[in-house]
Write a protein that holds these residues in place. Structure first.
Motif, PDB file in Angstrom:
ATOM      1  N   SER A 384       1.189  -1.061  -0.097  1.00 25.70           N
ATOM      2  CA  SER A 384       0.233  -0.518  -0.017  1.00 25.70           C
ATOM      3  C   SER A 384       1.115   1.570  -0.160  1.00 25.70           C
ATOM      4  O   SER A 384       2.298   1.169   0.359  1.00 25.70           O
ATOM      5  N   GLN A 386       2.475   4.550   0.828  1.00 29.20           N
ATOM      6  CA  GLN A 386       3.034   5.344   2.346  1.00 29.20           C
ATOM      7  C   GLN A 386       3.677   6.638   2.176  1.00 29.20           C
ATOM      8  O   GLN A 386       3.896   7.558   1.386  1.00 29.20           O
ATOM      9  N   SER A 387       3.478   7.112   3.482  1.00 32.08           N
ATOM     10  CA  SER A 387       3.682   9.125   3.222  1.00 32.08           C
ATOM     11  C   SER A 387       3.921   8.464   5.015  1.00 32.08           C
ATOM     12  O   SER A 387       4.426   7.932   5.779  1.00 32.08           O
ATOM     13  N   LYS A 389       3.107  10.364   7.025  1.00 36.04           N
ATOM     14  CA  LYS A 389       1.885  10.089   8.154  1.00 36.04           C
ATOM     15  C   LYS A 389       1.579   8.451   8.689  1.00 36.04           C
ATOM     16  O   LYS A 389       1.387   8.485   9.786  1.00 36.04           O
ATOM     17  N   THR A 390       1.821   8.347   7.548  1.00 33.74           N
ATOM     18  CA  THR A 390       1.871   6.405   7.844  1.00 33.74           C
ATOM     19  C   THR A 390       2.963   5.776   8.362  1.00 33.74           C
ATOM     20  O   THR A 390       2.833   4.543   8.814  1.00 33.74           O
ATOM     21  N   ARG A 394       5.337   3.593  12.700  1.00 37.51           N
ATOM     22  CA  ARG A 394       5.211   2.536  12.279  1.00 37.51           C
ATOM     23  C   ARG A 394       6.414   1.276  13.144  1.00 37.51           C
ATOM     24  O   ARG A 394       5.942   0.376  13.905  1.00 37.51           O
TER      25      ARG A 394
END
Length: 398
Positions: A384, A386-387, A389-390, A394
């Motif tokens: 997926s 990603q950035s 923010k993600t 993590r």
């Protein structure tokens, strides 16, 4: 002619692990290792790291003893000239013929050299135990040694030498040491570590040629300047040793092409370690020159050769330790990619993610104990987008 159930060409870390892997499934089959070097398998990374920096790590600890029994034979100083796939034999340079049931190619790599500066007593293309021993003789007592190459081997050797009473000049092609691999802020700190330790950095340069004269070596750089030293050590990378495979008609393309079971286009011949171009389940087809891959692929191919139905499904990591900086990484570290940095201590402890088109292609973990390599692999396997923010937070930074 001697015939073996399992024959391994190459006497390095892959071979030692393969023998142990075979023995986990087959305790009686005959095994022979044909190694070109005069020594048996060694933990090669120690030659540029722990032997120089860890006083509790002794020379005796570098040896990797494969499973020893009456049915396992190690041949040193033995180079293979050819493989006869029809007869299932190999022939060495001295005319010895060895037959095999299963054959493993673990021939590793040969250091990249300069055509006009051959290896000598004061010119080392660093890779072997002999190179380590000779560098020990040449270093210390504030002698001056030039290291050429700003990648793993070059940076590790430069750090090792300067911490062992040696004047060091490091010649590399980047303007900032580590600039091709690390984001700008981290590369700047990496570069400064060397300056703070007293290493002279000559960035943005290549060595055109050189000569040895008596007990000195003079290098000519691409800008017309010269550097003189007591010795020079090159760390310019390696070229995979695929000539034997190519002459045997095996599929070769920047390494020996293998499937997910490390099997070549000949069902009785396998390849592992530096020379294997294999289909990584996360990163796609690639060739890896790092110790984790040597250990894991060696063990797995031993299992497979001895009858296991498993596949090589490990995505290897790589690492380096210089001064107070210890990093581990999975995937691609290239500063031209977009990066997301997540620091507990800026440029001292944290995670760097490398992205292309929103997909994570590499994960660097700096000074993290314990490491979170499995979490890094999970991030790489996530398709997926990603950035920042993600990704921030993590992977937890303890």
């Amino acid at each position: 002619m001697q015939r073996h159930d399992y024959l391994i060409i190459g006497g390095g870390m892959v071979a030692a692990n393969a023998v142990n892997g075979i023995r986990e499934h087959d305790g009686q089959g005959s095994i022979a290792i044909l190694g070109a070097e005069p020594d048996g398998p060694v933990t090669r990374p120690a030659l540029s790291k722990k032997l120089w920096t860890d006083p509790e790590f002794t020379f005796d600890q570098i040896w990797m003893a494969p499973e020893k029994d009456a049915n396992t034979t190690l041949y040193t100083n033995t180079r293979v000239q050819s493989i006869d796939r029809d007869e299932k034999t190999v022939t060495t340079d001295d005319g010895e013929i060895h037959g095999y049931g299963q054959l493993l190619l673990a021939t590793g790599g040969t250091p990249v050299t300069l055509d006009n500066l051959p290896e000598g007593e004061r010119v080392l293309y660093f890779r072997t135990v002999r190179d380590y021993n000779r560098l020990r003789e040449l270093s210390g007592q504030q002698r001056h040694i030039v290291v050429v190459g700003g990648s793993y081997i070059g940076t590790e050797i430069a750090a090792a030498l300067v911490q062992n009473d040696t004047q060091v000049t490091l010649i590399h092609t980047e303007e900032v040491l580590g600039g091709k691999m690390f984001p700008k802020s981290l590369a700047s700190c990496f570069h400064q570590r060397y300056l703070d330790q007293g290493v002279t950095l000559l960035g943005g340069h290549r060595v055109d040629n050189g000569r040895t004269h008596g007990d000195r070596v003079t290098l000519a750089l691409d800008d017309g300047t010269t550097v003189e030293a007591d010795a020079v050590v090159f760390g310019l990378g390696v070229t995979p040793n695929v000539e034997i495979a190519e002459r045997a008609g095996l599929e070769v393309d920047d390494g020996v092409i293998v499937n997910e079971r490390l099997q070549t286009n000949d069902e009785n011949i396998f390849a592992a370690g530096d020379i294997a171009r294999y289909p990584d389940q996360i990163l796609g087809r690639q060739r890896v020159e790092h110790v984790d891959h040597a250990n894991q692929s060696g063990t797995t191919v031993g299992h497979i050769m001895a009858g296991s139905q498993e596949r090589y499904d490990h995505t290897p990591y790589f690492y380096s330790n210089v001064f107070d900086m210890a990093y581990k990484a999975v995937g691609t570290l290239n500063s031209s990619l977009e990066t997301v940095e997540d620091w507990a201590i800026p440029q001292e402890k944290g995670v760097v993610y490398y992205l292309k088109d929103g997909r994570v292609k590499g994960v660097l973990q700096l000074n993290m104990e314990p490491d979170k390599l499995e979490e890094a692999r999970e991030v790489l396997a996530d398709t997926s987008e990603q950035s920042e923010k993600t990704l921030i937070g993590r992977i937890r930074i303890d």
